[in-house]
Scaffold this motif. Structure first.
Motif, PDB file in Angstrom:
ATOM      1  N   ASP A   1       1.191  -0.512  -0.417  1.00 25.50           N
ATOM      2  CA  ASP A   1      -0.239  -0.221   0.313  1.00 25.50           C
ATOM      3  C   ASP A   1       1.254   1.124  -0.023  1.00 25.50           C
ATOM      4  O   ASP A   1       0.262   2.324  -0.836  1.00 25.50           O
TER       5      ASP A   1
ATOM      6  N   GLY B   1       1.446   6.931  -5.617  1.00 28.57           N
ATOM      7  CA  GLY B   1       1.121   6.944  -7.343  1.00 28.57           C
ATOM      8  C   GLY B   1       2.468   6.448  -7.041  1.00 28.57           C
ATOM      9  O   GLY B   1       3.182   6.856  -8.107  1.00 28.57           O
TER      10      GLY B   1
ATOM     11  N   THR C   1       4.048   9.650 -13.388  1.00 27.33           N
ATOM     12  CA  THR C   1       3.096   8.522 -13.149  1.00 27.33           C
ATOM     13  C   THR C   1       1.771   7.880 -12.320  1.00 27.33           C
ATOM     14  O   THR C   1       1.645   6.949 -12.625  1.00 27.33           O
ATOM     15  N   GLY C   2       1.564   8.489 -11.354  1.00 31.53           N
ATOM     16  CA  GLY C   2       0.729   8.131 -10.172  1.00 31.53           C
ATOM     17  C   GLY C   2      -0.781   8.213 -10.866  1.00 31.53           C
ATOM     18  O   GLY C   2      -1.338   7.642 -10.287  1.00 31.53           O
TER      19      GLY C   2
ATOM     20  N   VAL D   1      -2.190  12.530  -7.114  1.00 23.28           N
ATOM     21  CA  VAL D   1      -1.743  11.661  -5.788  1.00 23.28           C
ATOM     22  C   VAL D   1      -0.164  12.131  -5.577  1.00 23.28           C
ATOM     23  O   VAL D   1      -0.126  12.061  -3.924  1.00 23.28           O
ATOM     24  N   GLU D   2       0.551  11.968  -6.243  1.00 18.54           N
ATOM     25  CA  GLU D   2       1.866  12.537  -5.237  1.00 18.54           C
ATOM     26  C   GLU D   2       1.795  13.641  -4.531  1.00 18.54           C
ATOM     27  O   GLU D   2       2.670  13.683  -4.095  1.00 18.54           O
TER      28      GLU D   2
ATOM     29  N   ALA E   1       0.232  12.783   0.244  1.00 17.30           N
ATOM     30  CA  ALA E   1       0.600  13.203   1.528  1.00 17.30           C
ATOM     31  C   ALA E   1       2.054  14.014   1.409  1.00 17.30           C
ATOM     32  O   ALA E   1       1.850  15.004   0.785  1.00 17.30           O
TER      33      ALA E   1
ATOM     34  N   LEU F   1       1.531   9.626   5.023  1.00 11.38           N
ATOM     35  CA  LEU F   1       0.251   9.454   4.575  1.00 11.38           C
ATOM     36  C   LEU F   1      -0.565  10.158   4.768  1.00 11.38           C
ATOM     37  O   LEU F   1      -0.675  10.703   6.167  1.00 11.38           O
TER      38      LEU F   1
ATOM     39  N   GLN G   1      -5.663   8.224   3.091  1.00 13.89           N
ATOM     40  CA  GLN G   1      -4.502   7.207   2.760  1.00 13.89           C
ATOM     41  C   GLN G   1      -4.409   6.374   3.754  1.00 13.89           C
ATOM     42  O   GLN G   1      -4.065   5.024   3.223  1.00 13.89           O
TER      43      GLN G   1
ATOM     44  N   PHE H   1      -7.880   4.236   3.674  1.00 10.78           N
ATOM     45  CA  PHE H   1      -7.113   3.688   2.734  1.00 10.78           C
ATOM     46  C   PHE H   1      -6.988   2.225   3.231  1.00 10.78           C
ATOM     47  O   PHE H   1      -7.275   1.324   3.208  1.00 10.78           O
ATOM     48  N   ARG H   2      -5.753   2.353   3.696  1.00  7.95           N
ATOM     49  CA  ARG H   2      -4.568   0.964   4.132  1.00  7.95           C
ATOM     50  C   ARG H   2      -4.854   0.643   5.082  1.00  7.95           C
ATOM     51  O   ARG H   2      -5.344  -0.581   5.104  1.00  7.95           O
TER      52      ARG H   2
ATOM     53  N   THR I   1      -6.389   3.339  -7.560  1.00  2.91           N
ATOM     54  CA  THR I   1      -6.127   4.044  -5.863  1.00  2.91           C
ATOM     55  C   THR I   1      -5.929   5.433  -6.215  1.00  2.91           C
ATOM     56  O   THR I   1      -6.838   6.550  -5.270  1.00  2.91           O
ATOM     57  N   PRO I   2      -4.900   5.832  -7.159  1.00  3.57           N
ATOM     58  CA  PRO I   2      -4.523   7.782  -6.942  1.00  3.57           C
ATOM     59  C   PRO I   2      -5.910   8.579  -7.063  1.00  3.57           C
ATOM     60  O   PRO I   2      -6.224   8.989  -6.753  1.00  3.57           O
TER      61      PRO I   2
ATOM     62  N   ILE J   1      -8.544   8.300  -4.387  1.00  4.00           N
ATOM     63  CA  ILE J   1      -8.044   9.436  -3.331  1.00  4.00           C
ATOM     64  C   ILE J   1      -7.735  10.791  -3.747  1.00  4.00           C
ATOM     65  O   ILE J   1      -8.369  11.714  -2.841  1.00  4.00           O
TER      66      ILE J   1
ATOM     67  N   THR K   1     -10.583  11.495  -5.400  1.00 11.41           N
ATOM     68  CA  THR K   1     -11.172  12.245  -5.398  1.00 11.41           C
ATOM     69  C   THR K   1     -12.395  11.874  -4.440  1.00 11.41           C
ATOM     70  O   THR K   1     -12.601  13.155  -4.019  1.00 11.41           O
TER      71      THR K   1
ATOM     72  N   ALA L   1     -11.041  15.648  -2.282  1.00 11.83           N
ATOM     73  CA  ALA L   1     -12.260  16.761  -2.723  1.00 11.83           C
ATOM     74  C   ALA L   1     -13.464  16.790  -2.325  1.00 11.83           C
ATOM     75  O   ALA L   1     -13.731  17.492  -1.345  1.00 11.83           O
TER      76      ALA L   1
END
Lengths: 776, 174, 291
Positions: A22, A28, B36-37, B77-78, B81, B87, B91, B94-95, B106-107, B110, B112, B115
């Motif tokens: 996770d 990301g 690339t997230g 998403v980057e 955190a 996190l 985040q 979710f974990r 997931t990104p 996270i 959505t 916000a």
């Protein structure tokens, strides 16, 4: 199974341990195939046939090649001769197989068939170039309706001589005539399931990097089976395996669609040596819905005979499956499973089956979570119909026929022997969780108010952890580093099934180390031993076995070194929390780091006979052919008879997957499969028109359930251990097996005042209205 | 076709690249910014895997050309955190709730959910489900995701004690 | 799925946008929120040599009371419409339609004018505009004009705007008196395009007779539809005598081109449309009665 644990030692198996995957995925920082970027990398895109069937008269790539940034356009003539051998390891080289030209050769056989491969400096440019490749197609009559395919004039594969791929039968129907003719009750129906697709959120893709200077090939692949990709590729290109490395770091779902190498991927492997720089191909969603493969399209005439008390006397299924033009793999085996498993977890004295698989000019059939699940769909839907016909409560009918524990092991009439399952128990637990009587009262009251609630159930028994051929073993390497930290290497193939976390839990337990001291490395064929990957719900049991076998070697060594150092007998040493201590004298101990230090750097202090280092590899072989799992799915719904809308109210999964390594992971797997099953029952349809043109090629038309279509899933757990390591069983596929029939039965029950029999999926609102006599 | 210079701010950092106008914001982030997230699950605006914030609003980055949001503040998403790697509450939830399996969607979730909870800190269960309905997941069946949103909402309320109706909950993982 | 290449233009004013469109001709397309256009470009169902981005032109945004109604700038986002107290007060039907427009992420970028100009028969705003006799204000290099909603929707994804015209704003009349408003729609999943839906406004007189009503229909033709015959039949009748089911039936009569596709036949859409009209009627009438 992991040796004596210290009193009070933390055990991780069975706990809802937070996942090690996770941290990177939530931020990301995962590495999916499309995230891989190499210097000089080019991008590929396929030219695909718009026709279901057409002769290919010629391909003119000149306009495409004239575009700046377009480097190559490959056709069948360029790539196909490069094939040395192509066969899947699980099938072997001797089985009959559908001819699989990497690029269509002379004839396109489905809309989406790859005809040419463009390689350009960006995906944007590659797509521009694809539009400029001029293919001269001569459309031909296509075989689209699979029910008629066997007798169609056109042939999908001329070399096969027929559109019937194969037929196989168990006991013939005629052998059961005596039972069916004399039974007190006989029920028979035709049940139809539509074409669906696994639809992982990440499509297929790979980056292939062939080094001309060294002759080495590196492939980053979105796959569930990295070692199989390597094996397949080595045979395909005639390259020795050790020159090929397959890396899969993060894969965005697979569900069976990423288990076997397909023609598109073959093209990339064949093109890479010609391109000489890294080439990336990642399919987009349209391609995934068009060409990645379909599943579930099938139907059967099914019948059951009952005595006057509702005890099943015989079962028969006559099953036909649409395999498209390029099924992967040879589909007769999985189709036969449908026939063999049709009796399900019930007392069925006699049964027969016949299965037929046919070619059509549509996308080829691929495995999808619980590929044989039609047996449960058809049987459970038929049982409810039978109950209504016999004026019996459908739950009572199940109760009379479900296998009891004292009947196990039970050989079903087709020769499959179930054991270590609890069908009656999961069934009763499900009804209790719902408060079945309470629901029936609620239903009656709702009917008086003109509202239609329903309850539906399914029971199934599922073969997991196959013990045949290349699935039968799994290896692990464990290195305890000089620092005392533990690295566990397994083949992997996770596309979301959390085996990084479960491996870490299992290894921590097996070695008595703190979980934060354990790390795992998976999905790299250069680094891990051969493993068949994530398929057939095998990962839990097989990985547990591999870790157990390997850890045992190291545990013995650690105990011996510690005993020697602490000057006690081996039997007096306990391992817990990364420390070896004397039983009863916890203050007398030595850390694993110290032991490792001695093993690597102070070898003269090791006890006689104990080798240096703390590294070991072992391969586990399963002792069973199958590990059986069972569950009961029970759901309630409300149907709006004006619009046909189905709203699911409660959804209960009462399952026996044996002991759980990580309950979060178990529930998550069940939930995912269940929602795919709900999608298949109500929403999803990979539809084609009568000319073989695909209609559902975007998410506007191929409808996946969203959070508003899905109820909260409740879980009931029963634990019957398997004979395998830890008693673990597979749990990845069950949700997709149990859900469709439970949902269909709930709808049928809601609509039972109208006397309708839903036997054709999906139960879209329009179809439900049509069943009710309105326009659909 | 002529390229254009696009300047925008991503996770607080000024970024600039010269691209064709047809390059989507999603591809600009992934290719030009090497972030690339943000993932591409459909490229036609249905799956939500590409969701980012544009000036704080959740948006499908596959349905925006980079050039349309020149000068805007993009959060991916980057950027969720904290700089020291802790996190965010979303985040963490979710974990704790097993809200992800393969991680591909997931990104988008996270972003959505971040916000949504910022604008609706006290959502009902139905409001949560509707807010999530623009993001597709194929692995989790939405169970862990739904629980994660509830937990993150509870944690948010706990961090603001004295607000109507909710005091004393710690919002800890189950 | 990457779009084909195009040239990008970002004019600073409506006038500049209009003259640009005139200059660029056929190969140009207006880009506002892009939530309908960009998927079509990605799928290469549509290809344009030029995109004229009007999404950041200030004069095309805003929500203002004007002339007894409400003016909404064409590039006002759906999210702004959703959040606007003015819209809730002055044109409740618009406020009630907005939550059905896709998902909130779409509404962050999608615009009211974009939806109306795109003229999808299964979208909500075109049906609301038609039901309320909205007026579309358009501009071109040749000047400004106003098009009545009844004259605006020509065919599938086709409006009566000339190719060089840009929608600047939409004016919605405000209903006074004892009015009620409701939108009901049926979709396969939350946020999907409607299979069929209805937008209903009804005004009662002091004796609970129907003074007037307006019924816009979603997903039941190649354009949004107006159930004018039903409206005429209902006007003047005592509310208590009108069964919701009758409203549904009346609303479906006279529909000539109900579509059929993978999600349902024409007959099925009529059935659902009748139910949606009936349910919307019930809700709108109840609100009017309470007023």
């Amino acid at each position: 199974m992991s040796g004596p644990a210290a009193k009070g030692a933390r055990r991780y198996a069975g706990e809802r341990v937070h996942r090690v995957e996770d941290a990177r995925l939530l931020t990301g920082h995962g590495t999916f195939v499309d995230d891989v970027s190499l210097p000089g990398m080019l991008h590929a895109c396929f030219v695909r046939s718009p026709f279901a069937r057409a002769a290919i008269r010629g391909i003119d790539a000149s306009a495409a090649l004239a575009l700046p940034g377009v480097r190559f356009v490959f056709t069948a003539a360029d790539l196909n001769p490069g094939v040395h051998e192509q066969w899947h390891t699980s099938i072997g080289p001797k089985m009959p197989e559908t001819p699989r030209p990497p690029l269509a050769e002379g004839e396109a056989r489905f809309a989406g068939d790859p005809v040419a491969l463009v390689v350009a400096e960006s995906r944007y440019l590659a797509e521009d170039a694809v539009e400029r490749v001029a293919v001269d197609y001569d459309p031909l009559p296509a075989v689209v309706d699979y029910a008629q395919a066997e007798h169609a004039e056109a042939l999908v594969h001329q070399s096969h001589g027929s559109n019937l791929i194969g037929r196989f039968a168990g006991l013939p129907a005629s052998a059961l005539d005596d039972v069916f003719d004399s039974a007190a009750h006989v029920v028979s129906e035709a049940i139809h399931q539509q074409a669906c697709a696994p639809v992982p959120l990440e499509g297929r893709g790979l980056v292939v990097d062939y080094s001309r200077s060294t002759g080495d090939l590196t492939i980053w692949s979105a796959t569930q089976t990295p070692h199989e990709v390597r094996l397949f590729c080595s045979r395909l290109l005639g390259m020795p395996e050790h020159r090929i490395r397959v890396v899969t770091r993060d894969t965005g779902g697979g569900f069976g669609q990423k288990v076997m190498v397909q023609r598109d991927e073959m093209c990339l492997m064949l093109a890479a040596p010609k391109v000489g720089v890294p080439v990336k191909w990642v399919e987009d969603r349209r391609e995934n819905l068009l060409a990645a493969g379909k599943s579930r399209q099938e139907h059967a005439e099914v019948k059951l005979a009952f005595d006057a008390d509702g005890a099943i006397q015989a079962a028969y299924i006559d099953f036909v499956q649409d395999c498209g033009a390029y099924p992967t793999p040879w589909p007769l085996g999985p189709a036969v499973s449908v026939g063999m498993l049709f009796p399900g977890p019930y007392r069925v004295p006699r049964a027969g089956f016949s299965v037929a698989t046919v070619y059509t000019n549509t996308v080829g059939r691929m495995p999808y979570r619980g590929p044989w699940q039609f047996e449960s769909l058809s049987r459970e839907v038929l049982l409810d119909i039978a109950a209504r016909q016999m004026d019996m409560d459908p739950m009572e009918l199940r109760r009379r026929n479900l296998l009891r524990r004292d009947e196990l092991p039970y050989a079903n009439p087709n020769g499959m022997t179930y054991d270590n399952v609890s069908p009656l128990e999961t069934f009763e637990q499900a009804l209790e969780m719902l408060d079945y009587e309470g629901f029936r009262a609620e239903q009656a009251e709702a009917r008086r108010a003109g509202r239609y609630l329903g309850v539906g159930l399914s029971n199934y028994v599922e073969p997991s952890t196959p013990g045949q051929g290349y699935y039968a073993t799994e290896a692990a390497t464990i290195r305890i580093e000089p620092s005392g930290r533990v690295n566990v290497y397994v083949a992997g193939g996770s596309s979301g099934n959390s085996i990084e976390t479960t491996v870490v839990q299992l290894a921590a337990d097996a070695l008595g180390v703190k979980i934060e001291d354990v790390n795992t490395i998976q999905g790299d064929t250069a680094v891990t031993g051969f493993g068949a990957g994530s398929a057939g719900s095998r990962s839990a049991s097989m990985t547990a076995g591999a870790v157990r076998e390997t850890a045992r070697v190291l545990r013995d060594r650690i105990l011996a070194i510690a005993a020697h150092q602490l000057e006690v007998g081996i039997e007096d040493v306990e391992l817990a929390d990364s420390r070896a201590s004397v039983r009863g004298r916890p203050e007398l101990g030595v850390s694993l780091a110290d032991l490792a230090n001695r093993a690597y750097f102070n070898t003269r202090k090791l006890p006689p006979g104990v080798p240096a280092g703390l590294e070991a590899s072992a391969r586990y072989t399963t002792e069973t052919q199958t590990i059986w799992v069972n569950a009961t799915h029970l759901c309630t719904c409300e149907v709006d008879v004006t619009t046909g809308r189905v709203q699911l109210l409660r959804y209960i999964v009462s399952e026996d997957c044996g002991p759980m390594i990580n309950p979060n992971v178990v529930e998550g797997q069940i939930a995912g499969g269940t929602v795919q099953g709900i999608g298949g029952a109500l929403y999803e349809h990979l539809a084609y028109d009568e000319d073989g043109n695909p209609i559902a090629t975007t998410f506007m038309d191929y409808l996946l359930p969203t959070s508003t279509e899905v109820p909260t899933i409740e879980y009931g757990h029963i634990e019957t251990p398997s004979p395998g390591p830890g008693g673990y069983k597979g749990v990845g596929e069950g949700g997709a097996i149990g859900a469709p029939p439970a949902v269909v039965n709930a709808v049928a029950d809601a609509l039972s005042p109208f006397g309708v029999k839903p036997t054709r999926l999906p139960l879209s609102p329009a179809r439900i209205v049509a069943l009710l006599g309105g326009d659909g | 076709m002529p390229e254009v210079s696009v300047k925008l701010s991503v996770n607080g950092q000024a970024r600039q690249a010269t691209v064709e106008p047809r390059v989507t914001l999603a591809d600009f982030l992934r290719e030009e910014c090497r972030l690339t997230g943000t993932h591409l699950g459909c490229e036609h605006g249905v799956c939500g895997a590409c969701t980012v914030l544009v000036d704080g609003a959740a948006v499908r980055s596959c349905l925006v050309f980079a050039v349309q949001v020149a000068g805007c503040e993009i959060t991916t998403v980057e950027g969720m955190a904290s700089p020291d790697g802790r996190l965010s509450a979303v985040q963490q939830a979710f974990r704790a709730c097993h809200g992800l399996q393969c991680g591909f969607c997931t990104p988008g979730f996270i972003v959505t959910v971040t916000a949504f909870l910022r604008d609706h800190p006290n959502p009902t269960d139905l409001e949560i489900r509707e807010a999530l309905s623009g993001n597709l997941c194929r692995c989790t069946g939405y169970q862990g995701i739904f629980e994660a949103v509830r937990q993150a909402a509870r944690a948010g309320r706990a961090a603001r004690p004295g607000e109507r109706g909710e005091t004393g909950e710690t919002g800890e993982a189950r | 799925m990457k779009p084909a290449p195009f040239e990008y233009h970002a004019p600073a004013s409506a006038a500049e946008a209009a003259s640009l469109l005139a200059e660029l001709g056929d190969g140009a397309k207006v880009l506002a929120g892009g939530q309908s256009l960009i998927p079509m470009l990605a799928l290469r169902l549509a290809i344009f040599d030029h995109l004229v981005d009007i999404g950041r032109i200030a004069e095309l945004k805003g929500i203002e009371r004007r002339d007894g109604g409400l003016w909404v700038g064409s590039c006002t986002t759906d999210a702004a419409v959703e959040a606007s107290a003015e819209v809730s007060a002055a044109v409740p039907l618009l406020a009630r339609a907005t939550p059905f427009v896709g998902h909130f992420q779409i509404r962050s970028r999608g615009t009211l004018g974009g939806s109306i100009a795109h003229a999808d028969p299964a979208a909500e705003y075109p049906a609301v505009a038609l039901a309320l006799d909205a007026r579309m204000e358009v501009v071109s290099a040749r000047g400004r004009r106003t098009i009545a909603a009844a004259d605006f929707f020509d065919g599938l994804w086709t409006t009566s705007m000339a190719p060089d015209e840009i929608l600047c704003g939409v004016w919605f009349p405000t209903w006074g008196g004892r009015s009620g408003f409701a939108v009901e729609e049926f979709a396969r999943r939350h946020g999907d395009f409607a299979i069929a839906g209805a937008t209903v406004a009804v005004e009662l007189d002091g004796e609970d007779r129907i003074r007037r009503c307006a019924i816009g229909l979603i997903g039941l033709g190649s354009t949004p539809e107006r159930a004018t015959a039903a409206e005429a039949e209902l006007a003047g009748r005592p509310l208590a005598e009108v069964e919701a089911e009758e409203v549904g039936r009346l609303a479906m009569a006279g529909l000539a081109a109900v579509p059929g596709d993978l999600h349902g036949s024409a007959g099925y859409r009529r059935r659902v449309g009748a139910a949606m009209a009936a349910r919307a009627w019930t809700a709108a009438a109840a609100e009017a009665r309470r007023a």
